[in-house]
Design a protein around this motif. Structure first.
Motif, short mmCIF file in Angstrom:
data_model
loop_
_atom_site.label_atom_id
_atom_site.label_comp_id
_atom_site.label_asym_id
_atom_site.label_seq_id
_atom_site.Cartn_x
_atom_site.Cartn_y
_atom_site.Cartn_z
N GLY A 152 0.81 -1.20 0.00
CA GLY A 152 0.00 0.00 0.00
C GLY A 152 0.85 1.26 0.00
O GLY A 152 0.57 2.22 -0.72
N LEU A 153 1.92 1.26 0.82
CA LEU A 153 2.81 2.42 0.86
C LEU A 153 3.53 2.62 -0.47
O LEU A 153 3.71 3.74 -0.93
N MET A 154 3.96 1.52 -1.09
CA MET A 154 4.63 1.62 -2.39
C MET A 154 3.68 2.18 -3.45
O MET A 154 4.06 3.03 -4.26
N ALA A 155 2.44 1.71 -3.43
CA ALA A 155 1.45 2.21 -4.39
C ALA A 155 1.16 3.69 -4.17
O ALA A 155 1.05 4.47 -5.12
N ALA A 156 1.04 4.08 -2.90
CA ALA A 156 0.79 5.48 -2.59
C ALA A 156 1.96 6.35 -3.02
O ALA A 156 1.78 7.43 -3.59
N GLY A 157 3.19 5.87 -2.77
CA GLY A 157 4.37 6.63 -3.17
C GLY A 157 4.44 6.82 -4.67
O GLY A 157 4.73 7.91 -5.17
N ALA A 158 4.15 5.75 -5.42
CA ALA A 158 4.17 5.84 -6.89
C ALA A 158 3.11 6.81 -7.39
O ALA A 158 3.34 7.58 -8.33
N THR A 159 1.96 6.80 -6.74
CA THR A 159 0.88 7.70 -7.14
C THR A 159 1.24 9.15 -6.85
O THR A 159 0.96 10.05 -7.65
N VAL A 160 1.87 9.40 -5.69
CA VAL A 160 2.29 10.76 -5.35
C VAL A 160 3.31 11.28 -6.36
O VAL A 160 3.21 12.42 -6.85
N ILE A 161 4.29 10.45 -6.71
CA ILE A 161 5.30 10.87 -7.68
C ILE A 161 4.66 11.19 -9.02
O ILE A 161 4.98 12.20 -9.66
N THR A 162 3.73 10.34 -9.44
CA THR A 162 3.04 10.58 -10.70
C THR A 162 2.26 11.89 -10.66
O THR A 162 2.28 12.68 -11.62
#
Length: 274
Positions: A152-162
């Protein structure tokens, strides 16, 4: 829709800043002194958090309001000062117009329109960021439910960067209007800037990264080394040096950013080749 060559444009920006940095300083120094003076006053008046103050919630809230007003004061002066510098620099880069002595502290209509359009640009970017960031909670929650908290944290991080990259591109494309404001081209708006720069998102991202790598990273390394040496000299030297570095960093961002936007405007709006 114009074709944009990111590598030549990035080198043009770097070359322009390196070659004409003395001219940029000549047209900026009065505003830099004003900004430094206001920042120094704000620094001297800024409330200091003590144990006694932290224990008194009423006094703490009052001090927080004082700090907020001081921040808004010097931030407003910064915005106007660096907008004035940017207007002169746009005109120099695009039209080879060097400001006279009376224009070094210009506060005419183009400067105020420039400030207003900066505000509009960042409002647009903020709206886009808000819309882009909303899926984060959903993505993170679903990923966490399916694969655990780490996923979940990895997905959130990727979404924030995008989302950050997306907003950065939106702001960059909208900000192509700013040089038009500086050179008094009133008919060139945000919508036209957006249309002219369409289809170049990857190139624009590469352009930004190359300029950042060429100027931003070396400055950060120099700043880190300078702060370390100042810390060895004592707290007073660190405070004074930090103030100088803060002003220098804001000025460099202004000059480099205005040069980037001038190049983008010249390519997309005027059809020039760089």
């Amino acid at each position: 829709m114009s074709s944009f060559r990111a590598i030549p444009a990035a080198f043009y920006v770097l070359g322009t800043v390196a070659t004409h940095i003395d001219q940029a300083l000549r047209m900026s120094w009065p505003w830099l002194l004003v900004a430094a003076g206001v920042r120094l006053v704000a620094l001297l008046l800024m409330p200091v958090l003590t144990d006694e103050l932290a224990a008194d919630s009423t006094a703490l809230i009052g001090q927080a309001w004082d700090a907020l007003w001081l921040y808004l004061l010097y931030s407003s002066v910064y915005t106007v000062a660096f907008a004035s510098i940017a207007v002169n620099w746009h005109r120099y880069v695009l039209e080879e117009e060097a400001p006279g002595v009376m224009d070094l502290l210009r506060l005419d209509a183009p400067v105020w329109r420039y400030v207003w359009n900066i505000v509009l640009t960042y409002i647009g970017g903020g709206v886009i960021f808000g819309a882009a960031i909303l899926p984060i909670a959903i993505v993170a929650r679903n990923a966490a439910a399916a694969g655990g908290e780490r996923l979940g944290l990895m997905a959130a991080g990727a979404t924030v960067i995008t989302a950050v990259v997306l907003v950065g591109l939106v702001v960059l494309r909208l900000a192509i209007k700013l040089p038009a404001v500086a050179v008094d081209r009133s008919g060139y708006g945000f919508f036209q800037a957006w249309l002219d720069s369409g289809g170049n998102n990857v190139r624009l991202l590469g352009f930004f990264i190359m300029v950042l790598a060429g100027i931003g990273l070396p400055f950060l390394l120099i700043e880190a080394a300078a702060l370390y040496l100042l810390s060895l000299a004592g707290e007073g030297a660190l405070t004074a040096g930090g103030l100088v570095l803060e002003i220098a960093g804001a000025w460099l961002i202004t000059i480099v950013g205005a040069t980037m936007l001038s190049v983008l405007y010249a390519v997309f709006a005027e059809g020039r080749d760089v």
